[in-house]
Design a protein around this motif. Structure first.
Motif, PDB file in Angstrom:
ATOM      1  N   LEU A   9       0.812  -1.211   0.000  1.00 49.63           N
ATOM      2  CA  LEU A   9       0.000   0.000   0.000  1.00 49.63           C
ATOM      3  C   LEU A   9       0.852   1.270   0.000  1.00 49.63           C
ATOM      4  N   GLU A  11       3.117   4.338  -0.582  1.00 48.55           N
ATOM      5  CA  GLU A  11       3.561   5.020  -1.800  1.00 48.55           C
ATOM      6  C   GLU A  11       4.463   6.204  -1.478  1.00 48.55           C
ATOM      7  N   GLY A  12       5.141   6.121  -0.341  1.00 49.12           N
ATOM      8  CA  GLY A  12       6.148   7.132  -0.050  1.00 49.12           C
ATOM      9  C   GLY A  12       5.603   8.530   0.169  1.00 49.12           C
ATOM     10  N   ASN A  13       4.386   8.658   0.694  1.00 48.16           N
ATOM     11  CA  ASN A  13       3.842   9.991   0.960  1.00 48.16           C
ATOM     12  C   ASN A  13       4.531  10.668   2.134  1.00 48.16           C
ATOM     13  N   ASP A  30      11.821   4.730  -1.771  1.00 47.47           N
ATOM     14  CA  ASP A  30      10.583   5.515  -1.745  1.00 47.47           C
ATOM     15  C   ASP A  30       9.500   4.870  -0.880  1.00 47.47           C
ATOM     16  N   CYS A  54      -1.763   8.545   7.383  1.00 46.79           N
ATOM     17  CA  CYS A  54      -1.286   7.859   6.187  1.00 46.79           C
ATOM     18  C   CYS A  54      -2.387   7.856   5.125  1.00 46.79           C
ATOM     19  N   PRO A  55      -2.131   8.498   3.979  1.00 45.61           N
ATOM     20  CA  PRO A  55      -3.193   8.568   2.975  1.00 45.61           C
ATOM     21  C   PRO A  55      -3.626   7.193   2.478  1.00 45.61           C
ATOM     22  N   ARG A  56      -2.729   6.235   2.519  1.00 49.52           N
ATOM     23  CA  ARG A  56      -3.045   4.907   2.018  1.00 49.52           C
ATOM     24  C   ARG A  56      -3.457   3.951   3.126  1.00 49.52           C
ATOM     25  N   GLN A  57      -3.445   4.464   4.378  1.00 51.59           N
ATOM     26  CA  GLN A  57      -3.805   3.613   5.513  1.00 51.59           C
ATOM     27  C   GLN A  57      -2.965   2.340   5.483  1.00 51.59           C
ATOM     28  N   ALA A  58      -1.666   2.544   5.347  1.00 52.32           N
ATOM     29  CA  ALA A  58      -0.744   1.422   5.162  1.00 52.32           C
ATOM     30  C   ALA A  58      -0.054   1.004   6.455  1.00 52.32           C
TER      31      ALA A  58
ATOM     32  N   ARG B 103      -2.674  -0.583  -9.814  1.00 50.23           N
ATOM     33  CA  ARG B 103      -2.132   0.703  -9.379  1.00 50.23           C
ATOM     34  C   ARG B 103      -0.614   0.676  -9.416  1.00 50.23           C
ATOM     35  N   ASN B 107       2.259   3.643 -10.181  1.00 51.85           N
ATOM     36  CA  ASN B 107       2.261   4.524  -9.005  1.00 51.85           C
ATOM     37  C   ASN B 107       3.629   5.111  -8.673  1.00 51.85           C
ATOM     38  N   ARG B 108       4.695   4.469  -9.123  1.00 51.75           N
ATOM     39  CA  ARG B 108       6.023   5.032  -8.890  1.00 51.75           C
ATOM     40  C   ARG B 108       6.196   6.412  -9.507  1.00 51.75           C
ATOM     41  N   THR B 111       4.676   9.326  -6.964  1.00 56.73           N
ATOM     42  CA  THR B 111       5.083   9.525  -5.573  1.00 56.73           C
ATOM     43  C   THR B 111       5.576  10.962  -5.401  1.00 56.73           C
ATOM     44  N   PRO B 112       5.647  11.466  -4.150  1.00 56.98           N
ATOM     45  CA  PRO B 112       6.156  12.830  -3.958  1.00 56.98           C
ATOM     46  C   PRO B 112       7.522  13.033  -4.616  1.00 56.98           C
ATOM     47  N   ARG B 113       8.395  12.046  -4.474  1.00 59.99           N
ATOM     48  CA  ARG B 113       9.732  12.189  -5.059  1.00 59.99           C
ATOM     49  C   ARG B 113       9.674  12.273  -6.589  1.00 59.99           C
ATOM     50  N   ILE B 353      -9.115   8.742   1.017  1.00 62.08           N
ATOM     51  CA  ILE B 353      -8.127   8.174   1.930  1.00 62.08           C
ATOM     52  C   ILE B 353      -8.163   6.661   1.822  1.00 62.08           C
ATOM     53  N   GLY B 354      -6.992   6.022   1.972  1.00 63.71           N
ATOM     54  CA  GLY B 354      -6.975   4.560   1.967  1.00 63.71           C
ATOM     55  C   GLY B 354      -6.621   3.963   0.619  1.00 63.71           C
ATOM     56  N   TYR B 357      -6.976   6.240  -2.409  1.00 65.33           N
ATOM     57  CA  TYR B 357      -6.463   7.611  -2.263  1.00 65.33           C
ATOM     58  C   TYR B 357      -5.946   8.086  -3.608  1.00 65.33           C
ATOM     59  N   LEU B 359      -4.386   8.857  -6.764  1.00 63.28           N
ATOM     60  CA  LEU B 359      -3.051   8.531  -7.284  1.00 63.28           C
ATOM     61  C   LEU B 359      -2.314   9.806  -7.671  1.00 63.28           C
ATOM     62  N   ASN B 362      -0.187  14.066  -5.289  1.00 60.00           N
ATOM     63  CA  ASN B 362       1.058  14.829  -5.180  1.00 60.00           C
ATOM     64  C   ASN B 362       1.284  15.709  -6.405  1.00 60.00           C
ATOM     65  N   ARG B 365      -1.174  18.644  -6.137  1.00 56.04           N
ATOM     66  CA  ARG B 365      -0.687  19.617  -5.146  1.00 56.04           C
ATOM     67  C   ARG B 365       0.405  20.492  -5.739  1.00 56.04           C
TER      68      ARG B 365
END
Lengths: 64, 412
Positions: A9, A11-13, A30, A54-58, B103, B107-108, B111-113, B353-354, B357, B359, B362, B365
């Motif tokens: 789950l 994703e490095g948030n 990440d 945690c946005p992903r509830q991980a 996903r 999804n990589r 990510t924020p990075r 959320i969850g 959430y 994709l 980031n 934003r």
């Protein structure tokens, strides 16, 4: 109970690392890694915040 | 001042969204008196309206108990709408474990990075878009500014050439708001959806073929050559994935941008506060997200009988989660109907959320922060030059046209 991050789950948030930097850190992969699987009591508030944020509830607390 | 009652309120008619925007008074009544409310009206398939922050979190955190399905949102019956038809099969319709596997294909890159590496590009596109306003003092902020940035960013990520961007824009509008006559013309909802999907799928098929033969570093190549369970994605799911990312990457950020500027224009002290300190962009953007909450609802269906906030939900009964309502929950936000660009904390659910959430959170934003920082620094003043036109939809809240009059600082 120990703290665990589900890497399927995650994703490095990084919200966890912000909320509880002594317990979680983002790795070069990440993903969030648990620094302290059994954090001391004074960090339980921060860990609870991390779990909630945690946005992903991980993040989970699991039976040892 | 009309008296609202639970029996008569309307929270799904898309015409009302055009007329008055979001039904905040109605949602406030529901949060207060019936937070898990069985909504039954003659022209709407019955559903449970979920309006509180805590309940939306509870539901969102349990994707096995509360599943996503084909129907993404509730609305009034329309004889021209498709019935029981699978329009797209993509992340929004999927559930664990399949959802996670799909996903993980892209999804990589979100990510924020990964998104930070796009910062210069986003800055450049924003600068260019706003430069286009320098030689005049009036424009339609939506079509000339808000729509351009997210479209350019997602199209560049995909590797879609500029010449094809107007088509991406047109097809996204048709698929997300087929009930809006500006996007549908005189066609029915079903006709509009079918036509737009066909054009999208034809375009993406050609793109996939090319990127399989000649892979690049772009998102189109990642998708075209991606695997789920060690196999290339099946055609329908693959093309649906393209459509999802283009539409989602295009529409919602545009709506947060226009809605955000509209909110700042209507809250001049907050606008001045932002202009005096553009470094407030991150918290300002979170507040804009909470305030505009462009995704109005997503549905869920219980997989067994269950209880939520004292109500008994039966297996299979449609539920609708109203995110903008959660974002005005008086039990979570102090003075929720006050726009405060410094609001901290700001645990809004504009991105959900969850499991599901957003994709693109980031990326959205970053785009919004760059855009609003430039708006705060490059404009001396902005005001409305005419009424806004809202999108006809109870799924996504958008402004289609926003005439503004402005004074920009000259380019240095």
């Amino acid at each position: 109970m120990k703290v665990a991050v589900d890497h399927e789950l995650c994703e490095g948030n990084g919200r966890c690392a912000e909320a509880a930097p002594r317990v979680f850190a983002l790795g070069a992969d990440d993903l969030s890694h648990v620094l302290l699987e059994h954090p001391p009591d004074e960090l339980s508030g921060a860990v609870a915040r991390a779990i909630n944020l945690c946005p992903r509830q991980a993040i989970h607390l699991i039976e040892d | 001042m009309k008296a609202l009652t639970l029996e008569t309120i309307d929270i799904v008619n898309p015409d009302l969204f055009v007329e008055r925007g979001y039904p905040h008074e109605e949602w406030t009544l529901l949060r207060r008196e019936a937070p898990v409310f069985r909504y039954e009206r003659p022209d709407v398939p019955p559903f449970w309206a979920i309006t509180k922050h805590a309940d939306i979190m509870t539901v969102s955190r349990q994707p096995d108990l509360f599943r996503s399905d084909q129907i993404l949102f509730v609305t009034v019956d329309d004889p021209g709408a498709p019935v029981d038809e699978v329009i797209l099969r993509q992340l929004l319709n999927m559930n664990p474990p399949e959802h996670g596997a799909y996903r993980a294909v892209v999804n990589r890159r979100f990510t924020p990075r990964a998104v930070r590496s796009l910062a210069n590009q986003i800055e450049r596109i924003t600068t260019e878009v706003l430069d286009g306003l320098l030689d005049k003092n009036e424009c339609d902020f939506v079509t000339e500014v808000a729509a351009k940035l997210p479209l350019a960013v997602i199209a560049e990520m995909f590797g879609i050439p500029r010449a094809d961007w107007p088509m991406m824009f047109r097809l996204s509008n048709a698929l997300i708001a087929p009930a809006d006559p500006e996007y549908a013309g005189t066609a029915t909802i079903k006709e509009t959806i079918d036509q737009a999907r066909m054009e999208f799928f034809q375009y993406f098929s050609a793109l996939v073929e090319d990127r399989r033969k000649n892979p690049r570093e772009d998102l189109a190549s990642t998708l075209a050559n991606g695997c789920v369970h060690a196999q290339q994605l099946p055609v329908f799911e693959l093309l649906s994935y393209f459509a999802l990312l283009i539409i989602a990457g295009n529409e919602t950020t545009r709506n947060a941008t226009s809605g955000g500027l509209h909110a700042l224009i209507n809250n001049p002290e907050q606008w001045r506060r932002f202009q005096n300190d553009p470094s407030m962009a991150p918290s300002a953007v979170e507040e804009i997200l909470r305030w505009t909450s462009p995704v109005i609802q997503f549905t869920r269906i219980p997989t067994r009988d269950t209880e939520l906030h004292g109500q008994q939900l039966r297996e299979g009964e449609m539920m609708a989660l109203f995110y903008p309502s959660a974002n005005r929950d008086e039990e979570v936000f102090e003075e929720p109907f006050k726009l405060d660009i410094g609001r901290t904390p700001n645990p809004h659910l504009a991105f959900g959320i969850g499991e599901h959430y957003c994709l693109g959170a980031n990326l959205a934003r970053l785009e919004l922060q760059v855009m609003f920082r430039q708006l705060a620094t490059r404009f001396e003043s902005i005001e409305l030059a005419g009424p806004i036109e809202r999108m006809r939809s109870s799924f996504v809240g958008g402004i289609k046209h926003m005439p503004i009059r402005y004074k920009m600082h000259p380019r240095t």
